[in-house]
Scaffold this active site. Structure first.
Site, mmCIF file in Angstrom:
data_model
loop_
_atom_site.group_PDB
_atom_site.id
_atom_site.type_symbol
_atom_site.label_atom_id
_atom_site.label_comp_id
_atom_site.label_asym_id
_atom_site.label_seq_id
_atom_site.Cartn_x
_atom_site.Cartn_y
_atom_site.Cartn_z
ATOM 1 N N VAL A 62 0.826 -1.205 0.000
ATOM 2 C CA VAL A 62 0.000 0.000 0.000
ATOM 3 C C VAL A 62 0.866 1.264 0.000
ATOM 4 O O VAL A 62 0.547 2.234 -0.685
ATOM 5 C CB VAL A 62 -0.996 -0.018 1.182
ATOM 6 C CG1 VAL A 62 -1.791 1.277 1.256
ATOM 7 C CG2 VAL A 62 -1.942 -1.208 1.061
ATOM 8 N N GLY A 65 2.016 1.702 -3.502
ATOM 9 C CA GLY A 65 0.898 2.178 -4.323
ATOM 10 C C GLY A 65 0.542 3.622 -4.051
ATOM 11 O O GLY A 65 0.328 4.406 -4.991
ATOM 12 N N GLU A 66 0.503 4.009 -2.781
ATOM 13 C CA GLU A 66 0.153 5.395 -2.458
ATOM 14 C C GLU A 66 1.257 6.351 -2.895
ATOM 15 O O GLU A 66 0.984 7.454 -3.364
ATOM 16 C CB GLU A 66 -0.142 5.570 -0.978
ATOM 17 C CG GLU A 66 -0.594 6.984 -0.668
ATOM 18 C CD GLU A 66 -1.433 7.116 0.576
ATOM 19 O OE1 GLU A 66 -1.858 8.250 0.851
ATOM 20 O OE2 GLU A 66 -1.672 6.105 1.272
ATOM 21 N N SER A 67 2.494 5.929 -2.769
ATOM 22 C CA SER A 67 3.601 6.777 -3.232
ATOM 23 C C SER A 67 3.480 7.043 -4.730
ATOM 24 O O SER A 67 3.597 8.189 -5.183
ATOM 25 C CB SER A 67 4.950 6.115 -2.919
ATOM 26 O OG SER A 67 5.125 5.987 -1.523
#
Length: 141
Positions: A62, A65-67
């Site tokens: 996650v 993915g968020e980065s």
């Protein structure tokens, strides 16, 4: 199109070098290898980001993915606006235990006030391990 967008389309990696990735991404060993509005790619080592049983931690997927999704949303937003995450979800379908994982981020929606990106994370053998979707709200700075 803003001057920042024009520069980023030519050399998005320079945009990342100037802006930075953030302390968490750096601690986790995330490295961007491609960065445009249409596609962002980054890698992350499994080692150092595992659960006690040796699997890549679900939260690490996650973070990768968020980065990717947040950086891509901010590139789209331009220099006068800020993209902030408002929703993220992940489905883990395989466990990586060694090597690196690669996240490929592509836009689902690029609007004036909201973006949605999908990030496919694969292991060294190209097998999908996680699928992440992030929604970012774009607001004035």
């Amino acid at each position: 199109m803003t001057a920042e967008h024009s520069l980023a389309d030519d050399d998005g990696m320079d945009w990342i070098r100037r802006r930075g990735m953030g302390a968490l991404a750096e601690k986790m060993g995330i490295e961007f290898t491609e960065f445009t509005i249409d596609r962002a790619v980054a890698t992350m080592p499994v080692e150092g980001n595992t659960q006690p049983v040796g699997l890549l931690h679900g939260g690490a997927y996650v973070v990768l993915g968020e980065s990717l999704g947040s950086m891509a949303a901010n590139l789209h937003a331009g220099p006068e606006r800020l993209a902030v995450g408002v929703d993220i979800n992940a489905t883990h379908t395989r466990s990586a235990t060694s090597g690196i994982v690669t996240g490929v981020c592509t836009p689902v929606h690029l609007g004036r006030s909201m973006t949605v990106h999908e990030i496919a994370v694969t292991d060294d053998q190209g097998r999908r391990c996680s699928t992440i979707r992030i929604t970012n709200m774009i607001k004035d700075r």
